[in-house]
Design a protein around this motif. Structure first.
Motif, PDB file in Angstrom:
ATOM      1  N   ALA A   1       0.844  -1.157  -0.108  1.00  0.00           N
ATOM      2  CA  ALA A   1       0.156   0.082  -0.107  1.00  0.00           C
ATOM      3  C   ALA A   1       0.706   1.131  -0.065  1.00  0.00           C
ATOM      4  O   ALA A   1       0.648   2.105  -0.721  1.00  0.00           O
ATOM      5  CB  ALA A   1      -1.016  -0.088   1.345  1.00  0.00           C
ATOM      6  N   ILE A   2       1.911   1.533   0.645  1.00  0.00           N
ATOM      7  CA  ILE A   2       2.600   2.556   1.006  1.00  0.00           C
ATOM      8  C   ILE A   2       3.545   2.982  -0.456  1.00  0.00           C
ATOM      9  O   ILE A   2       3.483   3.898  -0.942  1.00  0.00           O
ATOM     10  CB  ILE A   2       3.560   2.425   2.110  1.00  0.00           C
ATOM     11  N   PRO A   3       4.160   1.708  -0.869  1.00  0.00           N
ATOM     12  CA  PRO A   3       5.037   2.086  -2.010  1.00  0.00           C
ATOM     13  C   PRO A   3       3.902   2.400  -3.330  1.00  0.00           C
ATOM     14  O   PRO A   3       4.382   3.187  -4.176  1.00  0.00           O
ATOM     15  CB  PRO A   3       5.933   0.629  -2.482  1.00  0.00           C
ATOM     16  N   ILE A   4       2.666   1.956  -3.362  1.00  0.00           N
ATOM     17  CA  ILE A   4       1.794   2.119  -4.271  1.00  0.00           C
ATOM     18  C   ILE A   4       1.260   3.598  -4.163  1.00  0.00           C
ATOM     19  O   ILE A   4       1.449   4.308  -5.238  1.00  0.00           O
ATOM     20  CB  ILE A   4       0.487   1.394  -4.071  1.00  0.00           C
ATOM     21  N   SER A   5       1.059   3.913  -2.855  1.00  0.00           N
ATOM     22  CA  SER A   5       0.779   5.665  -2.529  1.00  0.00           C
ATOM     23  C   SER A   5       2.090   6.427  -3.132  1.00  0.00           C
ATOM     24  O   SER A   5       1.710   7.610  -3.523  1.00  0.00           O
ATOM     25  CB  SER A   5       0.503   5.873  -1.301  1.00  0.00           C
ATOM     26  N   MET A   6       3.223   6.007  -3.092  1.00  0.00           N
ATOM     27  CA  MET A   6       4.317   6.751  -3.580  1.00  0.00           C
ATOM     28  C   MET A   6       4.590   6.761  -4.986  1.00  0.00           C
ATOM     29  O   MET A   6       5.468   7.389  -5.368  1.00  0.00           O
ATOM     30  CB  MET A   6       5.368   6.235  -2.508  1.00  0.00           C
ATOM     31  N   GLY A   7       4.031   6.012  -5.495  1.00  0.00           N
ATOM     32  CA  GLY A   7       4.099   5.773  -6.987  1.00  0.00           C
ATOM     33  C   GLY A   7       5.374   4.949  -7.286  1.00  0.00           C
ATOM     34  O   GLY A   7       6.192   5.105  -8.635  1.00  0.00           O
ATOM     35  N   ILE A   8       5.910   4.304  -6.637  1.00  0.00           N
ATOM     36  CA  ILE A   8       7.124   3.418  -6.790  1.00  0.00           C
ATOM     37  C   ILE A   8       7.090   2.084  -6.965  1.00  0.00           C
ATOM     38  O   ILE A   8       7.791   1.218  -6.668  1.00  0.00           O
ATOM     39  CB  ILE A   8       8.407   3.830  -5.775  1.00  0.00           C
ATOM     40  N   CYS A   9       5.575   1.395  -6.989  1.00  0.00           N
ATOM     41  CA  CYS A   9       5.421  -0.080  -7.085  1.00  0.00           C
ATOM     42  C   CYS A   9       5.012  -0.291  -8.330  1.00  0.00           C
ATOM     43  O   CYS A   9       4.220   0.132  -8.929  1.00  0.00           O
ATOM     44  CB  CYS A   9       4.528  -0.086  -6.047  1.00  0.00           C
ATOM     45  N   LYS A  10       5.509  -1.762  -8.863  1.00  0.00           N
ATOM     46  CA  LYS A  10       5.073  -2.218 -10.123  1.00  0.00           C
ATOM     47  C   LYS A  10       5.104  -3.711 -10.015  1.00  0.00           C
ATOM     48  O   LYS A  10       5.777  -4.374  -9.298  1.00  0.00           O
ATOM     49  CB  LYS A  10       6.537  -1.902 -10.867  1.00  0.00           C
ATOM     50  N   GLN A  11       4.065  -4.175 -10.714  1.00  0.00           N
ATOM     51  CA  GLN A  11       3.732  -5.566 -10.739  1.00  0.00           C
ATOM     52  C   GLN A  11       4.397  -6.068 -12.263  1.00  0.00           C
ATOM     53  O   GLN A  11       4.143  -5.587 -13.113  1.00  0.00           O
ATOM     54  CB  GLN A  11       2.389  -5.922 -10.944  1.00  0.00           C
ATOM     55  N   LEU A  12       5.187  -7.156 -12.106  1.00  0.00           N
ATOM     56  CA  LEU A  12       6.022  -7.664 -13.114  1.00  0.00           C
ATOM     57  C   LEU A  12       5.318  -9.057 -13.533  1.00  0.00           C
ATOM     58  O   LEU A  12       4.469  -9.875 -12.889  1.00  0.00           O
ATOM     59  CB  LEU A  12       7.434  -8.056 -12.575  1.00  0.00           C
ATOM     60  N   GLU A  13       5.058  -9.333 -14.804  1.00  0.00           N
ATOM     61  CA  GLU A  13       4.387 -10.450 -15.288  1.00  0.00           C
ATOM     62  C   GLU A  13       5.572 -11.695 -15.034  1.00  0.00           C
ATOM     63  O   GLU A  13       6.614 -11.432 -15.618  1.00  0.00           O
ATOM     64  CB  GLU A  13       4.137 -10.394 -16.840  1.00  0.00           C
ATOM     65  N   SER A  14       5.109 -12.588 -14.141  1.00  0.00           N
ATOM     66  CA  SER A  14       5.855 -13.720 -13.747  1.00  0.00           C
ATOM     67  C   SER A  14       6.238 -14.636 -15.019  1.00  0.00           C
ATOM     68  O   SER A  14       5.244 -15.261 -15.812  1.00  0.00           O
ATOM     69  CB  SER A  14       5.199 -14.527 -12.933  1.00  0.00           C
ATOM     70  N   PRO A  15       7.627 -14.929 -15.443  1.00  0.00           N
ATOM     71  CA  PRO A  15       7.658 -15.628 -16.444  1.00  0.00           C
ATOM     72  C   PRO A  15       7.297 -17.064 -16.528  1.00  0.00           C
ATOM     73  O   PRO A  15       6.953 -17.632 -17.668  1.00  0.00           O
ATOM     74  CB  PRO A  15       9.245 -15.646 -16.858  1.00  0.00           C
ATOM     75  N   LEU A  16       7.451 -17.640 -15.193  1.00  0.00           N
ATOM     76  CA  LEU A  16       6.776 -19.025 -15.248  1.00  0.00           C
ATOM     77  C   LEU A  16       5.684 -19.118 -14.103  1.00  0.00           C
ATOM     78  O   LEU A  16       5.718 -18.485 -12.957  1.00  0.00           O
ATOM     79  CB  LEU A  16       8.192 -19.740 -14.804  1.00  0.00           C
ATOM     80  N   ASP A  17       4.748 -19.916 -14.433  1.00  0.00           N
ATOM     81  CA  ASP A  17       3.800 -20.388 -13.532  1.00  0.00           C
ATOM     82  C   ASP A  17       4.010 -21.391 -12.574  1.00  0.00           C
ATOM     83  O   ASP A  17       3.524 -22.531 -12.370  1.00  0.00           O
ATOM     84  CB  ASP A  17       2.559 -20.776 -14.210  1.00  0.00           C
ATOM     85  N   ILE A  18       5.109 -21.138 -11.723  1.00  0.00           N
ATOM     86  CA  ILE A  18       5.465 -22.243 -10.720  1.00  0.00           C
ATOM     87  C   ILE A  18       5.423 -21.430  -9.367  1.00  0.00           C
ATOM     88  O   ILE A  18       5.961 -20.375  -9.251  1.00  0.00           O
ATOM     89  CB  ILE A  18       6.860 -22.774 -11.020  1.00  0.00           C
ATOM     90  N   THR A  19       4.780 -22.160  -8.301  1.00  0.00           N
ATOM     91  CA  THR A  19       4.886 -21.620  -6.793  1.00  0.00           C
ATOM     92  C   THR A  19       5.603 -22.915  -6.068  1.00  0.00           C
ATOM     93  O   THR A  19       5.704 -24.050  -6.515  1.00  0.00           O
ATOM     94  CB  THR A  19       3.617 -21.250  -6.558  1.00  0.00           C
TER      95      THR A  19
END
Length: 420
Positions: free
Chosen positions: A363-381
């Motif tokens: 929430a905080i980095p989102i509010s600061m405009g410094i958060c980014k979601q990356l498309e995960s290359p592999l569907d493994i957990t």
């Protein structure tokens, strides 16, 4: 006048003799100096010196469910030479000699290539060092020494897999990393699965639910199933130093932060870390505490403890530094303390829906405009890996029971080996 002419002739003769004497003396001295120069060794100009041939060492393995023990072996092997070439055993060879692998070759290749001490990788390596393959290593790959741990590697026929390398005098040994093995990790997961046939009423989905709730029949009944209940790893500050890069970010570095459990460190983790590192100059990885992981993923997690998970992440070539025991929420204080420029996380994760009553940790980095979601290359957990174990429960149980005997023998007969 006659007197003067006679004196000049005498002087001329004297000068000629003196000149001849000097010339002969000079030649003799020059020859003497040249003789001394040639008689004694002398350094050649730097431009003439040949570059020293790098020592190339080879180490192979299955590297199934790769962990910090594998990484430490590769670190030790690299220290014995200038370049480390790693052979990754094929799926077919593993099945023939040990049983089914948990992770397929393509995932194991990703893992090995990501280890910061590895210079080159050979796919589909044989399980045993044959005469033909050893010749190929020496002639085509210019390998000087073949490396293996101090634990014996015995083939199904009872022979030593490295007998030919030892006979050739091109074998060197390193210390095995105690407290962890792929067998041990599989054993930790198998303890959360009831030790009964899959033909019972317990189908795959019910076994998975049981694992997710941290139940184990034999543990609850006071029994002692095969496998390892807890980690036997003994963390030391020296080991952390050995794995660390030992340097911080530059004054103007763009610092990227990513956090998570990184339990059962796998190819999915490696690929998202690689993407994150490409977004800046320095990648800082926050690793959640055991308590944080348990609170958010269930009492059975994590499979690997905090120090084990930290070493696995530190061994990755894309990682510059880790926070051992990072907070669940990325706070303003954390961002300021570490001068973080960007916070990232992947689209594939164990939990994207946060527990009721808990705020978005970003929430905080989102509010600061410094958060980014990356498309995960592999569907493994981590759950993906666990499901593979559960779906082939009986096969892995048999494999572990067989391997447990050789590991017990190793611990009973082991001697001290330095791991410097």
């Amino acid at each position: 006048m006659g007197f003067d002419l006679g004196h000049s002739s005498s002087d001329s003769t004297y000068s000629s003799k003196l000149l001849a004497t000097c010339l002969i003396g000079g030649v003799v001295m020059g020859v003497s100096v040249l003789g001394l120069y040639l008689a004694f060794p002398h350094p050649r100009p730097l431009s003439w010196r040949r570059k020293k041939k790098p020592v190339r060492v080879y180490m192979d393995g299955c590297f199934d469910m790769m962990h910090y023990g594998h990484c430490n072996a590769l670190r030790q092997a690299r220290a014995l030479g200038d370049q480390l070439v790693v052979g990754v055993v094929s799926d077919a060879e593993i099945i023939a000699n040990k049983g089914p692998p948990v992770t397929p070759l393509n995932e194991r290749m990703i893992m090995v290539r990501a280890v910061k001490w590895v210079d080159e990788v050979i796919p589909d390596a044989p399980y045993a060092i044959t005469e033909d393959f050893m010749k190929k290593l020496f002639d085509e790959y210019n390998i000087d020494y073949i490396i293996h741990g101090d634990d014996p590697c015995i083939l199904p026929d009872g022979t030593d897999a490295y007998a030919l390398a030892k006979k050739a005098g091109r074998y060197k040994q390193i210390k095995r990393t105690e407290g962890v093995s792929s067998t041990d990790i599989v054993g930790r997961m198998l303890l959360c699965v009831r030790e009964r046939s899959l033909s019972d009423s317990h189908n795959h989905s019910s076994l998975q639910r049981q694992f997710s709730h941290g139940h184990s029949q034999k543990f609850e009944d006071g029994g002692s199933g095969s496998g390892t209940r807890i980690s036997h790893f003994l963390p030391t500050s020296r080991r952390i130093v050995q794995f660390s890069n030992g340097k911080g970010p530059g004054p103007d570095a763009r610092i990227v932060y990513i956090d998570g459990a990184f339990d059962l460190f796998h190819a999915g983790h490696v690929e998202i870390l690689k993407l994150a590192r490409e977004l800046g100059d320095f990648l800082l990885v926050g690793i959640h505490t055991d308590q944080t992981v348990s609170a958010n993923r269930g009492a059975h997690r994590p499979i690997m403890n905090l120090h084990e998970r930290s070493l696995s992440v530190l061994a990755c070539r894309y990682v510059d530094e880790v926070i051992i025991g990072a907070p669940w929420e990325v706070s303003k204080d954390t961002i300021t303390t570490f001068n973080i420029s960007l916070v990232v996380h992947g689209t594939v994760a164990e939990y994207n829906n946060y527990p009721k009553g808990k705020e978005d940790p970003y929430a905080i980095p989102i509010s600061m405009g410094i958060c980014k979601q990356l498309e995960s290359p592999l569907d493994i957990t981590t759950t993906t890996i666990i499901k593979r174990i559960v779906s082939n429960h009986e096969a892995y149980q048999k494999r572990n029971e067989k391997k447990a005997k050789s590991e017990q023998s190793y611990y009973e007969n082991k001697a001290f080996v330095s791991d410097d």
